[in-house]
Design a protein around this motif. Structure first.
Motif, PDB file in Angstrom:
ATOM      1  N   PRO A 163       0.652  -1.040  -0.093  1.00 32.57           N
ATOM      2  CA  PRO A 163       0.020  -0.465   0.108  1.00 32.57           C
ATOM      3  C   PRO A 163       0.777   0.889   0.106  1.00 32.57           C
ATOM      4  O   PRO A 163       1.812   1.656   0.253  1.00 32.57           O
ATOM      5  N   GLN A 164       0.650   2.532  -0.162  1.00 36.26           N
ATOM      6  CA  GLN A 164       1.357   3.287  -0.513  1.00 36.26           C
ATOM      7  C   GLN A 164       1.732   4.868   0.408  1.00 36.26           C
ATOM      8  O   GLN A 164       2.209   4.630   0.888  1.00 36.26           O
ATOM      9  N   GLY A 199      -4.116   1.920  -4.824  1.00 36.19           N
ATOM     10  CA  GLY A 199      -3.459   2.658  -4.272  1.00 36.19           C
ATOM     11  C   GLY A 199      -1.816   1.631  -3.418  1.00 36.19           C
ATOM     12  O   GLY A 199      -2.503   1.641  -2.771  1.00 36.19           O
ATOM     13  N   ASN A 200      -2.114   0.353  -4.227  1.00 31.32           N
ATOM     14  CA  ASN A 200      -1.053   0.443  -4.214  1.00 31.32           C
ATOM     15  C   ASN A 200       0.460   0.906  -4.528  1.00 31.32           C
ATOM     16  O   ASN A 200       0.030   1.626  -5.628  1.00 31.32           O
ATOM     17  N   VAL A 215       1.761  -0.646   7.832  1.00 34.73           N
ATOM     18  CA  VAL A 215       1.291  -0.163   6.949  1.00 34.73           C
ATOM     19  C   VAL A 215       0.677   1.607   7.416  1.00 34.73           C
ATOM     20  O   VAL A 215       0.816   2.544   6.957  1.00 34.73           O
TER      21      VAL A 215
END
Length: 219
Positions: A163-164, A199-200, A215
């Motif tokens: 995930p970003q 979002g990745n 995360v």
């Protein structure tokens, strides 16, 4: 005398006068042909007439549309793309299209065919008018339908993604926090690649498959 006159033939002046009459007749033909052409309505492209409001004998006002047409070729989508996304898009990109009429489960494919070089201000934002053509014909597609567009600007397979929000920046370096063997938190510098619309983000180096990535941490 009459015989001598016939044998003498026509004078140059008489010949020139007849040639002038022929040219005058040819000019009249061109004039009438041009007038006839003005009575014929020609379309600029092949297609299907969708509306015809004029009636025989009716006087039509100038600059009023009385006939509407749509092309019988593959449909085209026109969209204004914000400048923030424009740097990623180029002609030839493939797009996934969904139409509101059929829902998100039915997808169509289209391709970017043109991008305006000059900006268009849309709702106060600089955008660039972009056109896409459906790759294949489909009778379900109708003129005027609302389309949702996802343009594929780059693609990679078999990559590591996280995930970003798991990637932070410290002193100009991209950092990811992972859980070590002894449950300690380890900061690793990583090299990132493509960012996905889901979002990745791609991790090129610094993290291995199976690593436990943090995360979010509660303060």
């Amino acid at each position: 005398d009459n015989l001598d006159l016939k044998k003498a033939g026509y004078t140059p002046e008489q010949i020139q006068a007849q040639e002038a009459r022929v040219k005058s007749s040819e000019a009249n033909v061109l004039t009438y042909r041009a007038q006839l052409n003005k009575t014929i309505i020609r379309a600029r492209f092949e297609g299907i007439i969708t509306k015809q409001d004029a009636k025989v004998g009716e006087i039509i006002t100038a600059n009023v549309a009385v006939i509407s047409m749509i092309s019988d070729k593959n449909f085209e989508i026109e969209v204004n793309i914000p400048e923030s996304d424009m740097t990623k898009i180029k002609i030839g990109n493939v797009a996934k299209i969904t139409l509101d009429a059929y829902g998100k489960d039915i997808e169509f494919r289209a391709q970017v065919t043109s991008i305006d070089p000059a900006e268009t201000i849309f709702e106060g934002i600089a955008t660039y008018k972009t056109k896409l053509n459906f790759i294949s014909e489909d009778e379900r597609i109708k003129s005027g339908m609302t389309a949702n567009i996802d343009i594929l600007t780059a693609e990679k397979k078999d990559v590591i993604i996280v995930p970003q929000r798991a990637v932070s920046q410290i002193n100009g370096n991209k950092i990811i926090k992972v859980i070590g063997l002894d449950k300690e938190i380890i900061e690793r510098e990583v090299e990132i690649g493509l960012k996905g619309s889901d979002g990745n983000i791609e991790i090129i180096s610094g993290v291995n498959v199976g690593d436990e990535v943090i995360v979010f941490m509660k303060e």
